[in-house]
Design an enzyme around this catalytic site. Structure first.
Site, PDB file in Angstrom:
ATOM      1  N   HIS A 193      -9.792   1.043   4.754  1.00  0.00           N
ATOM      2  CA  HIS A 193      -8.515   1.344   5.422  1.00  0.00           C
ATOM      3  C   HIS A 193      -8.771   2.382   6.518  1.00  0.00           C
ATOM      4  O   HIS A 193      -9.552   3.319   6.328  1.00  0.00           O
ATOM      5  CB  HIS A 193      -7.498   1.877   4.410  1.00  0.00           C
ATOM      6  N   GLY A 228       2.559  -1.047   4.358  1.00  0.00           N
ATOM      7  CA  GLY A 228       2.547   0.361   3.960  1.00  0.00           C
ATOM      8  C   GLY A 228       3.960   0.875   3.767  1.00  0.00           C
ATOM      9  O   GLY A 228       4.613   0.619   2.755  1.00  0.00           O
ATOM     10  N   GLY A 229       4.460   1.569   4.779  1.00  0.00           N
ATOM     11  CA  GLY A 229       5.764   2.246   4.710  1.00  0.00           C
ATOM     12  C   GLY A 229       6.865   1.424   4.062  1.00  0.00           C
ATOM     13  O   GLY A 229       7.520   1.883   3.111  1.00  0.00           O
ATOM     14  N   GLU A 249      -7.175   4.821   7.499  1.00  0.00           N
ATOM     15  CA  GLU A 249      -6.920   6.224   7.119  1.00  0.00           C
ATOM     16  C   GLU A 249      -8.118   6.808   6.386  1.00  0.00           C
ATOM     17  O   GLU A 249      -8.344   8.025   6.419  1.00  0.00           O
ATOM     18  CB  GLU A 249      -5.629   6.307   6.278  1.00  0.00           C
ATOM     19  N   GLU A 263      -5.827  -4.875  10.566  1.00  0.00           N
ATOM     20  CA  GLU A 263      -4.850  -3.816  10.790  1.00  0.00           C
ATOM     21  C   GLU A 263      -5.237  -3.017  12.034  1.00  0.00           C
ATOM     22  O   GLU A 263      -6.059  -2.095  11.948  1.00  0.00           O
ATOM     23  CB  GLU A 263      -4.832  -2.858   9.594  1.00  0.00           C
ATOM     24  N   GLY A 275       1.879   2.403  10.918  1.00  0.00           N
ATOM     25  CA  GLY A 275       2.879   3.474  10.870  1.00  0.00           C
ATOM     26  C   GLY A 275       3.526   3.813  12.196  1.00  0.00           C
ATOM     27  O   GLY A 275       4.278   4.782  12.289  1.00  0.00           O
ATOM     28  N   SER A 333       2.879  -1.855  10.480  1.00  0.00           N
ATOM     29  CA  SER A 333       4.310  -1.785  10.808  1.00  0.00           C
ATOM     30  C   SER A 333       5.085  -3.061  10.510  1.00  0.00           C
ATOM     31  O   SER A 333       6.057  -3.378  11.209  1.00  0.00           O
ATOM     32  CB  SER A 333       4.497  -1.385  12.278  1.00  0.00           C
ATOM     33  N   ASN A 385       0.863  -1.181   0.000  1.00  0.00           N
ATOM     34  CA  ASN A 385       0.000   0.000   0.000  1.00  0.00           C
ATOM     35  C   ASN A 385       0.900   1.232   0.000  1.00  0.00           C
ATOM     36  O   ASN A 385       1.485   1.574   1.030  1.00  0.00           O
ATOM     37  CB  ASN A 385      -0.890  -0.013   1.256  1.00  0.00           C
ATOM     38  N   TRP A 386       0.982   1.867  -1.154  1.00  0.00           N
ATOM     39  CA  TRP A 386       1.893   3.017  -1.268  1.00  0.00           C
ATOM     40  C   TRP A 386       1.323   4.292  -0.664  1.00  0.00           C
ATOM     41  O   TRP A 386       1.998   5.316  -0.624  1.00  0.00           O
ATOM     42  CB  TRP A 386       2.233   3.253  -2.744  1.00  0.00           C
ATOM     43  N   LYS A 387       0.058   4.241  -0.244  1.00  0.00           N
ATOM     44  CA  LYS A 387      -0.599   5.445   0.285  1.00  0.00           C
ATOM     45  C   LYS A 387      -0.419   6.589  -0.717  1.00  0.00           C
ATOM     46  O   LYS A 387      -0.344   6.344  -1.913  1.00  0.00           O
ATOM     47  CB  LYS A 387      -0.051   5.813   1.653  1.00  0.00           C
TER      48      LYS A 387
HETATM   49  C1  PEP Z   1      -1.059   0.294   5.842  1.00  0.00           C
HETATM   50  O1  PEP Z   1      -1.031   1.415   5.375  1.00  0.00           O
HETATM   51  O2  PEP Z   1      -1.983  -0.476   5.555  1.00  0.00           O
HETATM   52  C2  PEP Z   1       0.005  -0.131   6.742  1.00  0.00           C
HETATM   53  C3  PEP Z   1      -0.055  -1.304   7.292  1.00  0.00           C
HETATM   54  O3  PEP Z   1       1.015   0.779   6.938  1.00  0.00           O
HETATM   55  P1  PEP Z   1       2.407   0.516   7.700  1.00  0.00           P
HETATM   56  O4  PEP Z   1       2.965  -0.793   7.172  1.00  0.00           O
HETATM   57  O5  PEP Z   1       3.258   1.680   7.316  1.00  0.00           O
HETATM   58  O6  PEP Z   1       2.121   0.423   9.144  1.00  0.00           O
END
Ligand code: PEP
Length: 241
Positions: A94, A223-224, A96, A163, A169, A202, A6-8
């Site tokens: 999600h 994500g990150g 966010e 999640e 994050g 994370s 997930n590049w956001k």
């Molecule tokens: C996400 O955006 O779904 C996510 C899990 O982000 P991160 O891995 O950065 O916590």
């Protein structure tokens, strides 16, 4: 195992060059051993799907509008539009986007629209820190599942991503025993043992050893760490080796 990036709201056309490493790496992995999916910002779905055409890597969107039909919805993109530019998956629910106003009802409409358009849904659920502290995790998960999947009879195109909001994050992940319990609880509430369940929050190459052994986890939503090809490849290598 699923590895969903997930590049956001990161990335532009030049960022796509960084995927050459991942493409090369994926060619050396046995067919069917992993499923690799990139969910870039909508602006990159078309160029990315073109670039990945001859690879096993698939493309997904990060969100969609709930309306299956086109309409006067400024700034929005519907599921058929996403499909037409190469998306095969869409992330829905999600945290966010829940924070921006996506409630269970909207999420349910989005899921209906996505499955109708023939997209696979990565349905995100998870509790906030406050809900966890108040021992409401199971209650929240049960409601998100019940309301989000309301009237969805055919669940063969649904993948659930657990999640915890406090984990996204933050560098924090749940304790193994808590995660085992939550995954088992989600499975029991889905009432369908074939639905894949991913963990997200994370995930990195240092903690993936702990996470990959959790019973019932079929992969990760990342994500990150997915924005850096080396880090992403490290996570995959550590998981499958
Ligand atoms: C996400 O955006 O779904 C996510 C899990 O982000 P991160 O891995 O950065 O916590």
């Amino acid at each position: 195992m699923y590895f969903i990036a997930n590049w956001k709201m990161f990335g532009d056309l030049t960022t796509l060059n960084s995927l050459d490493k991942v493409i090369k790496f994926s060619k050396n992995i046995k067919k069917n051993k992993i499923k690799l999916i990139y969910c870039p910002p909508s602006t990159l779905i078309r160029p990315l799907s073109k670039r990945l055409k001859k690879t096993k890597i698939e493309v997904g969107a990060q969100n969609c509008h709930y309306s299956y039909d086109t309409g006067a919805y400024t700034g929005q993109v519907n599921t058929r539009m996403l499909k037409s530019v190469g998306a095969k998956y869409v992330i829905i629910g999600h945290s966010e986007n829940r924070q921006l106003g996506d409630n269970d009802k909207l999420i349910n409409l989005k899921i209906r629209s996505a499955t109708r358009a023939g997209l696979k849904v990565i349905f995100c659920i998870g509790e906030t820190l406050e809900q966890k502290k108040n021992k409401k995790t199971n209650y929240v998960l049960a409601n998100q599942i019940k309301n989000g999947l309301k009237s969805i009879k055919n669940k063969s195109n649904i993948i659930v991503a657990y999640e915890p909001v406090w984990s996204i994050g933050s560098g924090l992940i749940p304790k193994s025993d808590e995660l085992i319990k939550s995954i088992a609880y989600i499975k029991s509430k889905l009432g369908n043992k074939f639905i894949k369940i991913l963990y997200g929050g994370s995930v990195n190459s240092n903690n993936v050893d702990k996470l990959k052994i959790i019973t019932g986890i079929d992969g990760f939503l990342i994500g990150g760490a997915s924005q850096n090809s080396n880090k992403f490849i490290d996570i995959i290598k550590k998981t499958i080796n």
